[in-house]
Scaffold this active site. Structure first.
Site, mmCIF file in Angstrom:
data_model
loop_
_atom_site.group_PDB
_atom_site.id
_atom_site.type_symbol
_atom_site.label_atom_id
_atom_site.label_comp_id
_atom_site.label_asym_id
_atom_site.label_seq_id
_atom_site.Cartn_x
_atom_site.Cartn_y
_atom_site.Cartn_z
ATOM 1 C CG ASN A 58 -2.114 -0.887 1.105
ATOM 2 O OD1 ASN A 58 -2.404 -1.407 0.043
ATOM 3 N ND2 ASN A 58 -2.823 -1.075 2.205
ATOM 4 C CG HIS A 439 -14.382 2.550 -11.673
ATOM 5 N ND1 HIS A 439 -15.137 2.622 -10.516
ATOM 6 C CD2 HIS A 439 -13.264 1.850 -11.349
ATOM 7 C CE1 HIS A 439 -14.503 1.995 -9.533
ATOM 8 N NE2 HIS A 439 -13.365 1.518 -10.011
ATOM 9 C CE1 TYR A 473 -9.187 -7.200 -3.269
ATOM 10 C CE2 TYR A 473 -10.197 -5.705 -4.838
ATOM 11 C CZ TYR A 473 -9.077 -6.221 -4.233
ATOM 12 O OH TYR A 473 -7.837 -5.746 -4.595
ATOM 13 N NE ARG A 569 -10.377 -0.296 1.208
ATOM 14 C CZ ARG A 569 -10.551 -0.303 -0.105
ATOM 15 N NH1 ARG A 569 -11.581 -0.932 -0.620
ATOM 16 N NH2 ARG A 569 -9.731 0.333 -0.910
#
Length: 694
Positions: A58, A439, A473, A569
Site C-alpha cells: 500500500n 469504471h 473483496y 474503508r
C-alpha cells in the site's frame, strides 16, 4: 422519491473553512489501521504477516501515485492549496513525517513481534550469518546455479556513469577496493525481481535474497576487496500521463507511456539503518533526493515480499477456510428463469462468484437463445473464465461487445493483452471515452425467449469481474431482468460505444452527468423531510469520502438534525462530531479478513427507504472523470438486509474504528465480559454460509 433535475440546494449559513481533513494524511491513517491488524496478537499469525505485506505494498503505491503526483504538480507550478487548508509544501512535509513514523513502526512490528512469533511456530526468517553451515553450503550451490547467471554488477567510474535504478527494485550498493592501486569504486548490483524475495535455506527457514547475493559478492568482483555493501530501494513516480488525443490510438499511446514510466523521478529512497554516510551521500547525490525523501529502517527492506511467507501451507496459522454459499441461485434450474422470477442480490465473497456472476456469463455464452452480450472490464484475472466465455460466445456467432478500460492503474499491461485477445476472437472491443475511465461494473445479456420476444438480463455490481479477488473483496451485485434496468443499461452501453447523449435513467444514477447531483438532491430531500417531521436519515458505505460537495451536503443535513452514518474503508475528509457542524454524523471503518469494497447509499425517504449500490466512490475522479453507475434496489427484503448490515457496522458492539473531529481513528475495545462482533466473521458463520473445519 421524485427529484427535480433542475433542483438547486438551498443556501444556508456559511460552513467553516477548516471543515475538511487532509486526504493524504487520511490515506496514511487508513494504512495505519492495516498496520494495527498486523500488530494484533489476537489474529492468526500468518494473517498478521500478510497485513505487514499489505501495508508495505500500500505504501509503495501511495508514494508512486499520491506523493509523486503532488511533487510533480509542485515542480510544474500547478499545485494549489488543499481543501484542508494546507499549502502543498505543508502537505508534503506532513506526509513525510507520518510516513516515517509508520515505516518505523512497521519495521519494529516485524522485528520485535512477528519474527519471534514465527520462530515459536518453527518458521525462521534469518540473516545470512544466522544460518547453519549446511544451509549456507546449500545456498552457495543455489547461488552458483540460479542466481549468479542473472546478476549484472555495474561499476561507476569515469567511463561508466551512475546506472539507472528502476522503481521498486531492490539493490545492493557495493564499495570495492583495488588492492593494486588502493582505489575504491562504487558498484550497484540489482537483486533479480523474478526470484523469490525470501530464499528457503531448509524447510521453514528463510533468508532474504539480497543476503545470499551479498555473501557471494567476491564472485562478482574477482580480485577486488569488497569493503562494504548496503541494500537500498527507490520509489519513482509511476502514475500514467496519457494525452487522450483521438488522433492517436489509445492502446499504442499507453504502451509507449508504460515504457516511459520506468524513468519517473525518485520520490523515496529506502535504506537500511546500517548504511554508511559516504554511501548514502553518493546515493542521494546521484538520485537527486533530499533528506526528507530518505527513509532509514532496520532491514530487510521490501517487506511486501512477506506475502510468500503468509502463503505457507500452515492452515492452523490462518483464518479458517470457508466455502462461499451457492444458495443465491438454484443450481438445478435455468439461471435465466431464476432471474426472471425475482431480482437476485449477491454478496461476495459470502455468496459464490462462480455460481452467480461467472455462471451468468458462461451460461449466456452457451445458450442458443442468447443473441448478444455486452460487458465492461476494468480489472480481471490472468486466467479469467469470464474472458474465455466472452471469446467462446463471439466464436459461436453471438454479438459480443466488451468495454475494456486500458488505464486501470497497474493493470494496464494485462488489460492490453486481454483486449487484443478478445479482438482476435471476434469481440467488438471498445476503449471507452476520451478523458474518462470506464469504471462501472455492468453486464447485459439479450436473450430471445421461447415466446419470441427479447428480454434483457443485467448484472450491476460494486466490484470487478475478477474471480480471484471475488474471494477476497467484499462486494454486492444485482442480477435482474427488470425491463427498466435493461433499458437503462442498454442506453448506457450505447453511450459508451457510440455517441448517445443519454442523461436520464429509470433506475440508474450515472457519473459524470447525474450521480453527484442525484446524491446531493437525495440528501437535501432528507433535510426537507426532517424539517417537515418525517423520518429522515442518510447511510453511506464507500471506500473513500473526499468530494467537498457531498461532504458539505452531509454537513447541512447534520445541522438540520438528520442522522448521518458513514461506513468508509479508507480516506475520509469529513470531520464528524464537530459541535454545530457535524454533531449528527458518525464515521466508522471496518478492516479485516476481506477488503471492504462495496458502495451502498441509503436514504430514509420519509419511511420508505431508498437504497442504491454501484461502482462509485465519493471522490472527484469517480464523480467527474469516470463513467460510474449506481442502481436502486427495489426489493423490500433486499433493502432491509442492506440497511440491517449497515446498522450492524455502526453499532457500538461491533469491532470497528471510529473517526473523531481531529482525524484520529480509535479502534473499539471490548468492555469487561464483552465480546465485540466481527462483522465479517458473523457473515461467514451466518445461516447462509458454512465454515470448513480446517
Amino acid at each position: 422519491m421524485t427529484v427535480n433535475p433542475g433542483h438547486v440546494p438551498p443556501q444556508s449559513e456559511a460552513l467553516p473553512d477548516d471543515r475538511f481533513l487532509d486526504r493524504e494524511e487520511s490515506w496514511l491513517r487508513f494504512n495505519q489501521r492495516v498496520l494495527e491488524l498486523a500488530e494484533d496478537p489476537g489474529l492468526p499469525l500468518l494473517e498478521r504477516v500478510r497485513f505487514l505485506s499489505i501495508f508495505s505494498s500500500n505504501l509503495d503505491e501511495f508514494f508512486m501515485v499520491r506523493v509523486a503526483g503532488l511533487a510533480r504538480r509542485m515542480a510544474t507550478g500547478l499545485a494549489v492549496q488543499s481543501a484542508s487548508g494546507r499549502q502543498p509544501r505543508e502537505v508534503l512535509a506532513r506526509t513525510g513525517v507520518v510516513a516515517h513514523e509508520l515505516m518505523q513502526r512497521h519495521a519494529s512490528c516485524f522485528r520485535k513481534e512477528i519474527l519471534p512469533a514465527l520462530e515459536d511456530e518453527g518458521i525462521d526468517l534469518l540473516r545470512w550469518d544466522e544460518l547453519a553451515e549446511t544451509e549456507q553450503e546449500r545456498l552457495r550451490r543455489l547461488f552458483r546455479d540460479r542466481i549468479y547467471p542473472v546478476l549484472t554488477p555495474l561499476v561507476v567510474d569515469s567511463a561508466h556513469p551512475f546506472p539507472y535504478i528502476s522503481g521498486l527494485s531492490l539493490n545492493l550498493a557495493v564499495i570495492v577496493r583495488d588492492p593494486e592501486t588502493d582505489a575504491t569504486m562504487f558498484a550497484r548490483v540489482k537483486v533479480p525481481p523474478l526470484l523469490p524475495r525470501f530464499i528457503e535455506a531448509s524447510p521453514d527457514r528463510f533468508t532474504p535474497l539480497e543476503d545470499v547475493i551479498a555473501a557471494h559478492l567476491g564472485q562478482l568482483f574477482v580480485g577486488m576487496e569488497v569493503v562494504e555493501h548496503h541494500a537500498f530501494r527507490v520509489t519513482r513516480n509511476q502514475d500514467l500521463e496519457i494525452d487522450d488525443d483521438i488522433s492517436e490510438g489509445l492502446l499504442q499511446a499507453l504502451e509507449r507511456e508504460l515504457l516511459r514510466r520506468r524513468f519517473g523521478p525518485v520520490v523515496r529512497l529506502e535504506v537500511e539503518e546500517s548504511i554508511s554516510e559516504g554511501v548514502l551521500d553518493l546515493l542521494t547525490s546521484e538520485l537527486g533526493v533530499d533528506e526528507g525523501q530518505i527513509y532509514r529502517v532496520v532491514g530487510p527492506l521490501d517487506l511486501g515480499g512477506l506475502a510468500a511467507i503468509a502463503d505457507l501451507d500452515r492452515p492452523e496459522l490462518k483464518y479458517p477456510p470457508f466455502v462461499p454459499s451457492k444458495e443465491a441461485l438454484p443450481e438445478d434450474a435455468s439461471i435465466f428463469s431464476a432471474i426472471r422470477e425475482r431480482d437476485v442480490l449477491v454478496h461476495h465473497p459470502y455468496d459464490s462468484f462462480t455460481t452467480t456472476v461467472q455462471r451468468l456469463i458462461e451460461d449466456a455464452a452457451t445458450d442458443p437463445r442468447v443473441l448478444a452480450i455486452k460487458q465492461t472490464l476494468y480489472r480481471t484475472s490472468g486466467d479469467s473464465p469470464i474472458v474465455d466465455a466472452l471469446m467462446s460466445a463471439a466464436e459461436a456467432g453471438k454479438q459480443v461487445v466488451v468495454v475494456v478500460e486500458l488505464k486501470a492503474r497497474f493493470d494496464e499491461r494485462a488489460n492490453i493483452a486481454w483486449a487484443r485477445k478478445l479482438e482476435t476472437a471476434g469481440c467488438h472491443v471498445v476503449y471507452g471515452f476520451v478523458g474518462l475511465k470506464t469504471h462501472c461494473k455492468l453486464a447485459l445479456i439479450v436473450r430471445q425467449e421461447s415466446e419470441g420476444h427479447l428480454r434483457r438480463y443485467c448484472h450491476i455490481g460494486t466490484g470487478n469481474y475478477h474471480p480471484k479477488t471475488a474471494r477476497l473483496y467484499e462486494d454486492f451485485g444485482l442480477l435482474t431482468a427488470d425491463p427498466e434496468v435493461g433499458e437503462d443499461v442498454s442506453a448506457l452501453f450505447n453511450h459508451l460505444t457510440g455517441y448517445s447523449r443519454q442523461s436520464s435513467y429509470h433506475r440508474l444514477l450515472v457519473a459524470p452527468n447525474s450521480l453527484r447531483s442525484g446524491l446531493v438532491q437525495r440528501i437535501e430531500h432528507e433535510i426537507d423531510n426532517r424539517r417537515a417531521g418525517h423520518p429522515a436519515r442518510v447511510r453511506i458505505k464507500c471506500n473513500a469520502l473526499v468530494d467537498e460537495v457531498i461532504i458539505d451536503a452531509l454537513y447541512r443535513a447534520s445541522r438540520a438534525g438528520v442522522p448521518v452514518d458513514v461506513w468508509v474503508r479508507g480516506i475520509c475528509a469529513l470531520r464528524p462530531g464537530v459541535p454545530g457542524l457535524s454533531d449528527m454524523i458518525r464515521v466508522r471503518s471496518v478492516l479485516g479478513r476481506f477488503l471492504e469494497h462495496s458502495r451502498v447509499f441509503a436514504f430514509e425517504n420519509g419511511g420508505e427507504p431508498e437504497v442504491w449500490l454501484g461502482s462509485a466512490d465519493l471522490m472527484h475522479r469517480n464523480l467527474d472523470r469516470r463513467v460510474e453507475a449506481l442502481v436502486t434496489v427495489n426489493d423490500r427484503a433486499q433493502r432491509d438486509d442492506l440497511l440491517a448490515l449497515m446498522d450492524r457496522a455502526m453499532d457500538d458492539h461491533t469491532h470497528a474504528w471510529a473517526l473523531d473531529a481531529e482525524g484520529t481513528w480509535t479502534r473499539s475495545l471490548a468492555g469487561a465480559g464483552e465480546t465485540l462482533l466481527d462483522i465479517q466473521t458473523h457473515l461467514v458463520k451466518s445461516r447462509r454460509w458454512r465454515t470448513i473445519d480446517a
